[in-house]
Design a protein around this motif. Sequence first.
Motif, PDB file in Angstrom:
ATOM      1  N   ARG A  66       0.855  -1.189   0.000  1.00 51.02           N
ATOM      2  CA  ARG A  66       0.000   0.000   0.000  1.00 51.02           C
ATOM      3  C   ARG A  66       0.891   1.238   0.000  1.00 51.02           C
ATOM      4  O   ARG A  66       2.086   1.153   0.304  1.00 51.02           O
ATOM      5  CB  ARG A  66      -0.946  -0.002   1.199  1.00 51.02           C
ATOM      6  CG  ARG A  66      -0.231   0.097   2.522  1.00 51.02           C
ATOM      7  CD  ARG A  66      -1.204  -0.102   3.677  1.00 51.02           C
ATOM      8  NE  ARG A  66      -0.497  -0.024   4.950  1.00 51.02           N
ATOM      9  CZ  ARG A  66      -0.209   1.108   5.570  1.00 51.02           C
ATOM     10  NH1 ARG A  66      -0.544   2.271   5.061  1.00 51.02           N
ATOM     11  NH2 ARG A  66       0.440   1.100   6.724  1.00 51.02           N
ATOM     12  N   THR A  67       0.271   2.373  -0.342  1.00 46.85           N
ATOM     13  CA  THR A  67       1.026   3.627  -0.372  1.00 46.85           C
ATOM     14  C   THR A  67       1.147   4.158   1.049  1.00 46.85           C
ATOM     15  O   THR A  67       0.139   4.510   1.661  1.00 46.85           O
ATOM     16  CB  THR A  67       0.300   4.654  -1.265  1.00 46.85           C
ATOM     17  OG1 THR A  67       0.080   4.055  -2.536  1.00 46.85           O
ATOM     18  CG2 THR A  67       1.120   5.923  -1.423  1.00 46.85           C
ATOM     19  N   ILE A  68       2.354   4.204   1.553  1.00 48.21           N
ATOM     20  CA  ILE A  68       2.529   4.648   2.935  1.00 48.21           C
ATOM     21  C   ILE A  68       2.512   6.185   2.996  1.00 48.21           C
ATOM     22  O   ILE A  68       2.665   6.856   1.973  1.00 48.21           O
ATOM     23  CB  ILE A  68       3.811   4.069   3.574  1.00 48.21           C
ATOM     24  CG1 ILE A  68       5.062   4.534   2.806  1.00 48.21           C
ATOM     25  CG2 ILE A  68       3.754   2.553   3.621  1.00 48.21           C
ATOM     26  CD1 ILE A  68       6.366   4.125   3.486  1.00 48.21           C
ATOM     27  N   LYS A  69       2.323   6.706   4.206  1.00 45.19           N
ATOM     28  CA  LYS A  69       2.129   8.143   4.394  1.00 45.19           C
ATOM     29  C   LYS A  69       3.274   8.969   3.791  1.00 45.19           C
ATOM     30  O   LYS A  69       3.052   9.962   3.098  1.00 45.19           O
ATOM     31  CB  LYS A  69       2.005   8.431   5.892  1.00 45.19           C
ATOM     32  CG  LYS A  69       1.160   9.627   6.188  1.00 45.19           C
ATOM     33  CD  LYS A  69       0.865   9.703   7.677  1.00 45.19           C
ATOM     34  CE  LYS A  69       1.259  11.072   8.195  1.00 45.19           C
ATOM     35  NZ  LYS A  69       1.581  11.098   9.614  1.00 45.19           N
ATOM     36  N   SER A  70       4.499   8.539   4.060  1.00 46.54           N
ATOM     37  CA  SER A  70       5.642   9.322   3.568  1.00 46.54           C
ATOM     38  C   SER A  70       5.693   9.314   2.043  1.00 46.54           C
ATOM     39  O   SER A  70       6.110  10.296   1.423  1.00 46.54           O
ATOM     40  CB  SER A  70       6.951   8.777   4.155  1.00 46.54           C
ATOM     41  OG  SER A  70       7.112   7.422   3.839  1.00 46.54           O
ATOM     42  N   LYS A  72       3.091   9.360   0.134  1.00 45.15           N
ATOM     43  CA  LYS A  72       2.090  10.352  -0.309  1.00 45.15           C
ATOM     44  C   LYS A  72       2.696  11.744  -0.312  1.00 45.15           C
ATOM     45  O   LYS A  72       2.447  12.544  -1.215  1.00 45.15           O
ATOM     46  CB  LYS A  72       0.863  10.320   0.610  1.00 45.15           C
ATOM     47  CG  LYS A  72      -0.023   9.135   0.304  1.00 45.15           C
ATOM     48  CD  LYS A  72      -1.304   9.179   1.102  1.00 45.15           C
ATOM     49  CE  LYS A  72      -2.036   7.854   0.898  1.00 45.15           C
ATOM     50  NZ  LYS A  72      -2.860   7.476   2.021  1.00 45.15           N
ATOM     51  N   GLN A  73       3.513  12.014   0.689  1.00 48.61           N
ATOM     52  CA  GLN A  73       4.163  13.325   0.750  1.00 48.61           C
ATOM     53  C   GLN A  73       5.132  13.502  -0.424  1.00 48.61           C
ATOM     54  O   GLN A  73       5.205  14.579  -1.012  1.00 48.61           O
ATOM     55  CB  GLN A  73       4.930  13.414   2.055  1.00 48.61           C
ATOM     56  CG  GLN A  73       4.848  14.766   2.687  1.00 48.61           C
ATOM     57  CD  GLN A  73       5.588  14.750   4.007  1.00 48.61           C
ATOM     58  OE1 GLN A  73       5.420  13.818   4.810  1.00 48.61           O
ATOM     59  NE2 GLN A  73       6.414  15.753   4.230  1.00 48.61           N
ATOM     60  N   LYS A  76       3.077  14.149  -3.542  1.00 53.69           N
ATOM     61  CA  LYS A  76       2.561  15.521  -3.553  1.00 53.69           C
ATOM     62  C   LYS A  76       3.660  16.495  -4.000  1.00 53.69           C
ATOM     63  O   LYS A  76       3.430  17.386  -4.830  1.00 53.69           O
ATOM     64  CB  LYS A  76       2.048  15.879  -2.148  1.00 53.69           C
ATOM     65  CG  LYS A  76       1.382  17.218  -2.074  1.00 53.69           C
ATOM     66  CD  LYS A  76       0.850  17.460  -0.669  1.00 53.69           C
ATOM     67  CE  LYS A  76       0.242  18.851  -0.598  1.00 53.69           C
ATOM     68  NZ  LYS A  76      -0.224  19.175   0.754  1.00 53.69           N
ATOM     69  N   ASP A  98       7.131   3.520  -3.640  1.00 49.18           N
ATOM     70  CA  ASP A  98       5.795   2.948  -3.846  1.00 49.18           C
ATOM     71  C   ASP A  98       5.791   2.215  -5.183  1.00 49.18           C
ATOM     72  O   ASP A  98       6.648   2.459  -6.040  1.00 49.18           O
ATOM     73  CB  ASP A  98       4.759   4.084  -3.877  1.00 49.18           C
ATOM     74  CG  ASP A  98       3.334   3.584  -3.671  1.00 49.18           C
ATOM     75  OD1 ASP A  98       3.152   2.426  -3.238  1.00 49.18           O
ATOM     76  OD2 ASP A  98       2.399   4.357  -3.949  1.00 49.18           O
ATOM     77  N   GLU A 146      11.703   7.311   6.834  1.00 50.38           N
ATOM     78  CA  GLU A 146      10.360   6.889   7.259  1.00 50.38           C
ATOM     79  C   GLU A 146       9.946   5.577   6.585  1.00 50.38           C
ATOM     80  O   GLU A 146       9.289   4.741   7.194  1.00 50.38           O
ATOM     81  CB  GLU A 146       9.335   7.990   6.979  1.00 50.38           C
ATOM     82  CG  GLU A 146       9.372   9.043   8.070  1.00 50.38           C
ATOM     83  CD  GLU A 146       8.393  10.178   7.854  1.00 50.38           C
ATOM     84  OE1 GLU A 146       7.347   9.969   7.218  1.00 50.38           O
ATOM     85  OE2 GLU A 146       8.692  11.286   8.335  1.00 50.38           O
ATOM     86  N   HIS A 155       9.121   2.187   8.612  1.00 53.92           N
ATOM     87  CA  HIS A 155       7.861   1.467   8.371  1.00 53.92           C
ATOM     88  C   HIS A 155       8.133  -0.024   8.143  1.00 53.92           C
ATOM     89  O   HIS A 155       7.496  -0.890   8.744  1.00 53.92           O
ATOM     90  CB  HIS A 155       7.148   2.078   7.157  1.00 53.92           C
ATOM     91  CG  HIS A 155       5.918   1.339   6.747  1.00 53.92           C
ATOM     92  ND1 HIS A 155       4.682   1.586   7.312  1.00 53.92           N
ATOM     93  CD2 HIS A 155       5.741   0.331   5.858  1.00 53.92           C
ATOM     94  CE1 HIS A 155       3.802   0.759   6.780  1.00 53.92           C
ATOM     95  NE2 HIS A 155       4.406  -0.002   5.886  1.00 53.92           N
TER      96      HIS A 155
END
Length: 279
Positions: A49-53, A55-56, A59, A198, A237, A241
Amino acid sequence: MKIFHRHPRADSLRIRELLIEGNKANIVATAGLIAFGRGEAFDYLLGERTIKSAKQAIKTAAALILVAEHPVLSVNGNVAVLVPRYIAELTKITDTKVEVNIFYRSAKREKIIRDFLLKAGVGEVLGTEKNYQVRLDEIQSERRIVDKRGILKADVVLVPLEDGDRTEALVKMGKKVIAVDLNPLSRTAQKASVTIVDNIVRAMPLLIRYIRQLRNYRKETLKRIINGYDNQRILKEALVHINQRLTLQRGKAPLNPQKDFFLKPGEMRSFPSSLAQDR
Ligand code: ATP
Ligand code: MG
């Protein structure tokens, strides 16, 4: 091959089938199949899955592409077969140019990839015409040949599933390099300006979503996103993870052990152990 949609590895099996098909069509290099194996192993560790970091990072990549003068997406065989429609979409909603650039270079395979992308809806594909090709001294491999209208003049280069040497060379040339690489330890991941840890099949749709969201923002706001970004922290990060998943400290553990699966401290001693007797 029939893939049962409830198979726990269904998505990964589908990707394998796509790549095998792409290999038969001479789009994907045989070594590209192995490269995916390495990526897949890291995807398993990330939890697919796409981890939070990430996504940053995505972006920030969206902001970089939007402020760039000459953004270019470098495409190899794997990328072409995995996300063709999203490549087309990216060229429609931004000024991004698409350039074919492959490690196992062959004029024939480059043209097959170009035609495949044109059919998928990409308007123009650079990298295959001899009269626009130049050699970059900074790169050793066959990937040194780039298009004058594309990677040579690019200020931002998106390089999914890249080789470390070329990433390093492009950064040395002063370009901002956005990598998509499931392995946060690879040289590509370490050297890029923005590393998206990712799977490309998840990262591309999300990149498009962020671009749609950010494209109405003012340039200063986009620049603030870019300036506030720290790639080393993002890489750390991703490793944290993976480490947490491996040590079962948090979230969905990869083993998912049932309650009472592990022996409690001291419990082993109470077993009439044949092992103990053997010693
Ligand atoms: P480097 O040269 O950067 O050290 P490498 O030699 O380990 O990398 P390569 O074979 O050059 O690896 O490139 C393949 C890279 O692409 C691997 O790091 C792998 O994790 C990554 N990769 C493969 N498939 C995917 C995918 N679907 N999405 C994202 N990354 C992927
Ligand atoms: Mg390599």
